[in-house]
Design an enzyme around this catalytic site. Structure first.
Site, short mmCIF file in Angstrom:
data_model
loop_
_atom_site.label_atom_id
_atom_site.label_comp_id
_atom_site.label_asym_id
_atom_site.label_seq_id
_atom_site.Cartn_x
_atom_site.Cartn_y
_atom_site.Cartn_z
N HIS A 198 0.96 -1.50 0.05
CA HIS A 198 0.06 0.18 -0.26
C HIS A 198 1.02 1.32 -0.09
O HIS A 198 1.91 1.12 0.44
CB HIS A 198 -1.08 0.14 1.23
CG HIS A 198 -0.34 -0.26 2.65
ND1 HIS A 198 0.18 -1.25 3.06
CD2 HIS A 198 0.01 0.61 3.40
CE1 HIS A 198 0.84 -1.28 4.22
NE2 HIS A 198 0.74 0.11 4.40
N HIS A 240 0.75 5.19 1.09
CA HIS A 240 -0.12 6.46 2.09
C HIS A 240 0.25 7.71 1.16
O HIS A 240 1.16 7.97 0.64
CB HIS A 240 0.77 6.73 3.17
CG HIS A 240 1.02 5.49 4.35
ND1 HIS A 240 0.17 5.29 5.35
CD2 HIS A 240 1.63 4.25 4.30
CE1 HIS A 240 0.30 4.23 5.75
NE2 HIS A 240 1.35 3.46 5.21
P1 5GP Z 1 1.90 0.60 7.44
O1 5GP Z 1 2.61 0.68 8.60
O2 5GP Z 1 1.89 -1.01 7.24
O3 5GP Z 1 2.54 1.08 6.19
O4 5GP Z 1 0.56 1.16 7.47
C1 5GP Z 1 -0.63 0.32 7.74
C2 5GP Z 1 -1.79 1.58 7.80
O5 5GP Z 1 -3.05 0.81 7.77
C3 5GP Z 1 -1.60 2.27 9.01
O6 5GP Z 1 -1.58 3.64 8.71
C4 5GP Z 1 -2.92 1.95 9.86
O7 5GP Z 1 -3.58 2.94 10.39
C5 5GP Z 1 -3.91 1.47 8.70
N1 5GP Z 1 -4.77 0.44 9.19
C6 5GP Z 1 -4.77 -0.70 9.93
N2 5GP Z 1 -5.99 -1.39 9.87
C7 5GP Z 1 -6.77 -0.66 9.28
C8 5GP Z 1 -8.24 -0.97 9.20
O8 5GP Z 1 -8.82 -1.82 9.52
N3 5GP Z 1 -8.73 -0.03 8.43
C9 5GP Z 1 -8.11 1.21 7.75
N4 5GP Z 1 -8.96 2.10 7.08
N5 5GP Z 1 -6.93 1.44 7.92
C10 5GP Z 1 -6.06 0.57 8.79
#
Ligand code: 5GP
Length: 136
Positions: A99, A101
């Protein structure tokens, strides 16, 4: 690859504020935003991160990032955005489904994302050489 929370969002098994969807990608608000409007762009295909994604999937995700970023910026009246992505736990990845951001920024003084440092003499050239060698 195991399902993640994003698989459940793609399948509409759990709710999310979806802002865009096409055949290969989906975009929805991050549940814990760094700033309001913080949006995640995700391929529907299950890939873990940059280390296993194929070119076609990555291209589709980046097309959606480019499409969504100005809309996110304008929707919250921001002046810029981070396009950020974490790959593996060591880099802060917590959801192991690729993903990107999109984090709207209003002002550089809001917060700082990463520290900066200086290379000791010779280190930059040595590391650049190792990267070129790793590329083959
Ligand atoms: P990472 O640290 O893996 O780049 O970021 C994962 C992101 O997914 C985090 O910013 C977190 O807030 C978001 N996230 C985790 N669980 C959920 C969820 O159930 N729904 C949504 N909309 N975002 C999520």
């Amino acid at each position: 690859m195991e399902d993640t929370i994003f698989t459940k969002i793609i399948r509409r098994e759990i709710p999310a504020h979806i802002v865009y969807e096409d055949e290969g990608t989906i975009a929805f608000l991050d549940a814990k935003p760094a700033t309001p409007g913080h949006t995640l762009v995700v391929p529907k295909k299950q890939v873990r991160n940059i280390f296993d994604v194929d070119d076609e999937t990555l291209a589709a995700v980046m097309r959606t990032v480019r499409k969504i970023a100005p809309a996110v910026r304008d929707a919250v009246g921001a002046h810029g955005a981070h396009i950020n992505s974490n790959h593996e736990a060591a880099a802060g990845q917590i959801v192991f489904h690729l993903h990107f951001h999109i984090i709207p920024r209003h002002d550089r003084s809001e917060f700082s994302f990463w520290p900066q440092s200086d290379y000791p003499p010779g280190d930059a050239a040595a590391i650049a050489l190792k990267i070129r060698q790793a590329l083959g």
